[in-house]
Design an enzyme around this catalytic site. Structure first.
Site, PDB file in Angstrom:
ATOM      1  N   CYS A   2      -6.497  -9.811   2.522  1.00 41.31           N
ATOM      2  CA  CYS A   2      -6.339 -11.455   2.883  1.00 41.31           C
ATOM      3  C   CYS A   2      -6.816 -12.321   1.792  1.00 41.31           C
ATOM      4  CB  CYS A   2      -7.163 -12.005   3.944  1.00 41.31           C
ATOM      5  SG  CYS A   2      -6.820 -11.145   5.533  1.00 41.31           S
ATOM      6  N   ARG A  27      -2.986  -9.855  -1.909  1.00 39.06           N
ATOM      7  CA  ARG A  27      -4.053  -9.491  -0.803  1.00 39.06           C
ATOM      8  C   ARG A  27      -3.538  -9.384   0.501  1.00 39.06           C
ATOM      9  NH1 ARG A  27      -9.410  -9.850  -3.331  1.00 39.06           N
ATOM     10  NH2 ARG A  27     -10.190  -9.714  -1.523  1.00 39.06           N
ATOM     11  N   TRP A  75      -3.525 -10.610   6.071  1.00 38.64           N
ATOM     12  CA  TRP A  75      -3.287  -8.990   6.129  1.00 38.64           C
ATOM     13  C   TRP A  75      -3.832  -8.790   7.577  1.00 38.64           C
ATOM     14  CZ3 TRP A  75      -5.341  -4.252   7.409  1.00 38.64           C
ATOM     15  CH2 TRP A  75      -4.689  -3.278   7.241  1.00 38.64           C
ATOM     16  N   ASN A  99     -11.976 -13.981   5.762  1.00 37.36           N
ATOM     17  CA  ASN A  99     -11.659 -12.750   5.326  1.00 37.36           C
ATOM     18  C   ASN A  99     -12.739 -11.599   5.934  1.00 37.36           C
ATOM     19  OD1 ASN A  99      -9.793 -13.562   3.781  1.00 37.36           O
ATOM     20  ND2 ASN A  99     -10.487 -13.100   1.770  1.00 37.36           N
ATOM     21  N   GLY A 100     -12.038 -10.499   6.340  1.00 35.41           N
ATOM     22  CA  GLY A 100     -13.234  -9.477   6.916  1.00 35.41           C
ATOM     23  C   GLY A 100     -13.080  -9.227   8.327  1.00 35.41           C
ATOM     24  N   GLU A 482      -1.025  12.095  -6.749  1.00 35.07           N
ATOM     25  CA  GLU A 482      -0.936  10.797  -6.980  1.00 35.07           C
ATOM     26  C   GLU A 482       0.574  10.272  -7.259  1.00 35.07           C
ATOM     27  OE1 GLU A 482      -2.373   7.939  -6.919  1.00 35.07           O
ATOM     28  OE2 GLU A 482      -1.726   6.935  -8.485  1.00 35.07           O
ATOM     29  N   LYS A 486       2.517   7.418  -4.874  1.00 35.32           N
ATOM     30  CA  LYS A 486       3.447   6.177  -5.609  1.00 35.32           C
ATOM     31  C   LYS A 486       4.609   6.087  -5.070  1.00 35.32           C
ATOM     32  CE  LYS A 486       0.903   4.454  -7.147  1.00 35.32           C
ATOM     33  NZ  LYS A 486      -0.345   4.548  -7.146  1.00 35.32           N
ATOM     34  N   GLU A 489       4.444   4.588  -1.132  1.00 34.40           N
ATOM     35  CA  GLU A 489       4.044   3.403  -0.853  1.00 34.40           C
ATOM     36  C   GLU A 489       5.205   2.312  -1.290  1.00 34.40           C
ATOM     37  OE1 GLU A 489       0.396   2.100  -2.665  1.00 34.40           O
ATOM     38  OE2 GLU A 489       0.615   3.100  -4.193  1.00 34.40           O
ATOM     39  N   HIS A 505       3.990  29.352   1.680  1.00 35.99           N
ATOM     40  CA  HIS A 505       2.916  29.827   2.945  1.00 35.99           C
ATOM     41  C   HIS A 505       3.674  28.921   4.119  1.00 35.99           C
ATOM     42  CE1 HIS A 505       0.758  32.787   0.825  1.00 35.99           C
ATOM     43  NE2 HIS A 505       0.459  31.634  -0.172  1.00 35.99           N
ATOM     44  N   LYS A 604      -3.581  -5.367  -1.318  1.00 30.13           N
ATOM     45  CA  LYS A 604      -4.430  -4.824  -2.542  1.00 30.13           C
ATOM     46  C   LYS A 604      -5.910  -4.932  -1.887  1.00 30.13           C
ATOM     47  CE  LYS A 604      -4.415  -3.778  -7.001  1.00 30.13           C
ATOM     48  NZ  LYS A 604      -3.850  -2.630  -7.279  1.00 30.13           N
TER      49      LYS A 604
HETATM   50  O1  M6R Z   1      -9.405  -0.972  -5.218  1.00 27.62           O
HETATM   51  P1  M6R Z   1      -9.781   0.676  -4.949  1.00 27.62           P
HETATM   52  O2  M6R Z   1      -9.340   1.371  -6.099  1.00 27.62           O
HETATM   53  O3  M6R Z   1     -10.779   0.784  -4.159  1.00 27.62           O
HETATM   54  O4  M6R Z   1      -8.543   0.973  -4.023  1.00 27.62           O
HETATM   55  C1  M6R Z   1      -8.495   2.128  -3.353  1.00 27.62           C
HETATM   56  C2  M6R Z   1      -7.250   2.454  -2.527  1.00 27.62           C
HETATM   57  O5  M6R Z   1      -6.815   1.483  -1.506  1.00 27.62           O
HETATM   58  C3  M6R Z   1      -5.982   2.093  -3.676  1.00 27.62           C
HETATM   59  O6  M6R Z   1      -5.905   3.048  -4.735  1.00 27.62           O
HETATM   60  C4  M6R Z   1      -4.370   2.400  -3.098  1.00 27.62           C
HETATM   61  O7  M6R Z   1      -4.309   3.829  -2.528  1.00 27.62           O
HETATM   62  C5  M6R Z   1      -3.363   2.041  -3.932  1.00 27.62           C
HETATM   63  N1  M6R Z   1      -2.532   1.069  -3.014  1.00 27.62           N
HETATM   64  C6  M6R Z   1      -2.563   2.969  -4.278  1.00 27.62           C
HETATM   65  O8  M6R Z   1      -1.444   2.766  -5.297  1.00 27.62           O
END
Ligand code: M6R
Length: 609
Positions: A2, A27, A75, A99-100, A482, A486, A489, A505, A604
């Site tokens: 948010c 956000r 969000w 926010n929160g 990772e 990527k 998402e 396995h 984010k």
């Molecule tokens: O801001 P942060 O690094 O703490 O965020 C952690 C995860 O939320 C963040 O890395 C998330 O997995 C990303 N969307 C991945 O691309």
């Protein structure tokens, strides 16, 4: 998670708020709204959807002028995305954005319902507005009302507030969620994130926990717990408006992938002294590193994956046990700490609630904590005993790229610093390791960027698939995790990472004709074993893209397609493989027409647990 923006001053607030909201959209982007003071009182316009939808509503409802307004991009947590659940929320003479999460909102709602207060939305925010309005009705004083109301709330909040009978004033308070004040030429601002303020000003003040702010057109005032008013201490951010713009790239994600070479240099060079690793500028001496006997790395999402790579490098180079833990699980199964345990938390945003909770848990257990953080002066950075910034600059795309990349580079530097301080590597070896990260890695990334066209061609096949597997051994298994995240998402393709030797396995039963398998093989010593696993899946019909060292033996023989990586050093090969999987994910998502910078359901900076 948010976004909040507020303004009061002599200029028109509406274009400022809509501009700020468009920057903040990363956000949260379920719904959006504005409350603006007009000649007829505070008018609220809000809707499900994104900023474009709000702009249409503003035109329809003829809200184009105001000198004082607050805005919010959401969000959803409590109640789905809808016009009604969108912020701002009004209760009596109070309008606010939030926010929160107000954790005790149910109890508060029941209490207010008994007093015949009714609610329109399903949100915890409307309950907060009602609690504040009840307190305001009782005292008619914004300061006292904010104190009384927030004393009844548990959870996290950052509020931007308008009171009907205080024209020209924006009030704010935060606890657990970030909020920044800023001073412009024509007034004062409030925002959850510095990037939203960059189009207007670079002069800012970070609101402290529990501090109450009152902004007018001519003054910003703060009131701490002692009830004494004071002025903010303004600082100038090093961020520029350009750092939050796409600068000719189609998406922020692509821009940020291209920024990686520079981001590594910026993150690593402050930690090099006479060619050797040194964290003196971060207030960390080599004596400190000598005491480290065990490292627990705690983070979320990609930052956990950075921890997996970094943990492996720490164990190999520094000979210190180092394991990476998912922050949301850390408190429930705390690993056993020994004498000399250091807890390293990693967070790009510095505000991730799960990581913050883990950090607080570690501190309460008496463990020393070090935070690797990108966003400066954020809660995680402030609360950790030691902080090491990554200097990647603002990261706007929801999918992290340069954030992750710089986290790994800093972990390499920490491994070098511990190994060197403890005499486990010589000066010469330390210099070579540091050089490989500071020089080879950025060069290798640039080389991979030049292969974008080839990677785009390869992604045409991936873009048509529903399932993709990534396999690797050692560091490459960590990188595979990772890589899979990527792709998932941003392209919405189901992708899974497996240790290459583990597939047989069970999971190998999922391999069918043309199932894409991306095999990452950067470790020379493990090449033959990974190649055997590639043969296993290929003989069952898999279409294999092999990402391997350019000096690998006859890779074209083993795979359907090959991506060759520079081999100047381990760091060069590793960071090149990272760039390859990032670009593959990006190009695949682009071919599928996905909203790359704002993938569905995500935001984010995840500030809820
Ligand atoms: O801001 P942060 O690094 O703490 O965020 C952690 C995860 O939320 C963040 O890395 C998330 O997995 C990303 N969307 C991945 O691309």
């Amino acid at each position: 998670m948010c976004g909040i923006i507020g303004y009061t001053g002599s200029a028109n607030a509406i274009p400022k708020i809509t501009k700020g909201l468009s920057v903040l959209e990363y956000r949260g982007y379920d719904s959006v709204g504005i409350a603006a003071r007009t000649e007829l009182g505070v008018k609220t316009v809000k809707c499900k959807g994104r900023i474009g939808a709000l702009e249409e509503r503003l035109t329809q409802q003829k809200l184009s002028e105001s000198q004082c307004a607050i805005g919010h991009t959401r969000w959803a947590t409590h109640g789905g995305p809808s016009d009604t659940n969108a912020h701002p929320h009004r209760a009596g003479r109070v309008v606010l954005v939030h926010n929160g999460i107000i954790e005790n909102y149910k109890e508060l709602k029941e209490m207010l319902s008994r007093a015949k207060v009714s609610f329109l939305s399903e949100t915890d925010t409307e309950v907060a507005a009602a609690v504040l309005n009840a307190a305001y009705d009782a005292c008619n004083d914004p300061l006292t009302a904010i104190r009384t109301a927030t004393a009844q709330m548990t959870g996290s909040y950052a509020f931007g507030i308008l009171f009907d009978d205080h024209p020209g004033e924006v009030w704010a308070i935060r606890s657990g969620s970030p909020l920044i004040l800023a001073k412009g030429e024509d007034g004062f601002y409030l925002a959850s994130d510095m990037t939203a303020l960059l189009p207007f000003t670079r002069e800012y003040h970070i609101l402290k926990e529990g501090e109450i702010a009152r902004l007018t057109a001519t003054e910003a005032a703060l009131c701490g717990a002692a009830d004494a008013w004071c002025s903010p201490t303004w600082s100038i951010t090093s961020m520029t408006p350009e750092s939050a713009q796409k600068s000719g790239f189609e998406h922020f994600m692509l821009k940020e992938i291209h920024e990686q070479p520079e981001a590594i240099v910026k993150s690593v060079s402050p930690r090099i002294k006479n060619g050797l690793p040194s964290f003196e500028a971060d207030g960390i001496s080599s004596d400190f590193w000598k005491q480290v006997k065990n490292i627990q790395i705690v983070a979320c999402g990609s930052a956990t994956h950075a921890g997996l790579v970094g943990g492996s490098v720490l164990e190999r180079v520094a000979k210190v046990p180092a394991a990476s833990y998912i922050a949301s699980e850390y408190r429930y199964h705390p690993p056993i700490a020994v004498d000399g345990t250091l807890v390293v938390v990693i967070s790009q945003s510095g505000e991730t609630a799960d990581t913050l909770a883990a950090l607080r848990y570690a501190k309460s257990a008496g463990l020393p904590t070090l935070a690797i953080v990108n966003a400066v002066e954020t809660t995680i950075a402030r609360e950790a005993d030691y902080r090491v910034y990554t200097y990647a600059g603002p990261e706007i795309a929801v999918a992290t790229t340069k954030g992750y990349c710089t986290q790994v580079s800093v972990l390499y530097m920490i491994a070098a610093a511990i190994a060197h301080a403890c005499g486990r590597i010589s000066d010469e070896e330390a210099r070579e390791l540091v050089r490989s990260v500071a020089e080879d890695a950025p060069t290798a990334i640039t080389e991979m960027l030049e292969k974008t066209e080839t990677l785009r061609e390869m992604s045409k096949r991936l873009a048509q698939k529903d399932h993709v597997f990534y396999i690797g051994r050692g560091l490459d298994y960590a990188m595979s995790q990772e890589a899979a995240l990527k792709l998932k998402e941003i392209s919405y393709i189901h992708a899974e990472a497996y240790a290459a030797g583990e597939l047989k396995h069970g999971t190998i039963s999922l391999i069918e004709q043309d199932t894409p398998v991306l095999a990452i093989s950067t470790e020379e010593a493990l090449y033959d074993k990974t190649e055997s696993n590639v043969r296993e899946v290929r003989s069952r019909g898999a279409y294999v893209i092999l990402i391997c060292r350019q000096d690998a033996r006859d890779p074209g023989h083993s795979a359907d397609e090959v991506i060759l990586l520079p081999t100047k050093s381990e760091a060069a090969t590793l960071f090149a493989s990272l760039t390859a999987v990032q670009l593959l994910a990006y190009e695949t998502a682009a071919l599928r027409g996905c909203d790359i910078d704002r993938p569905r359901n995500l935001a984010k900076s995840v500030t809820v647990e």
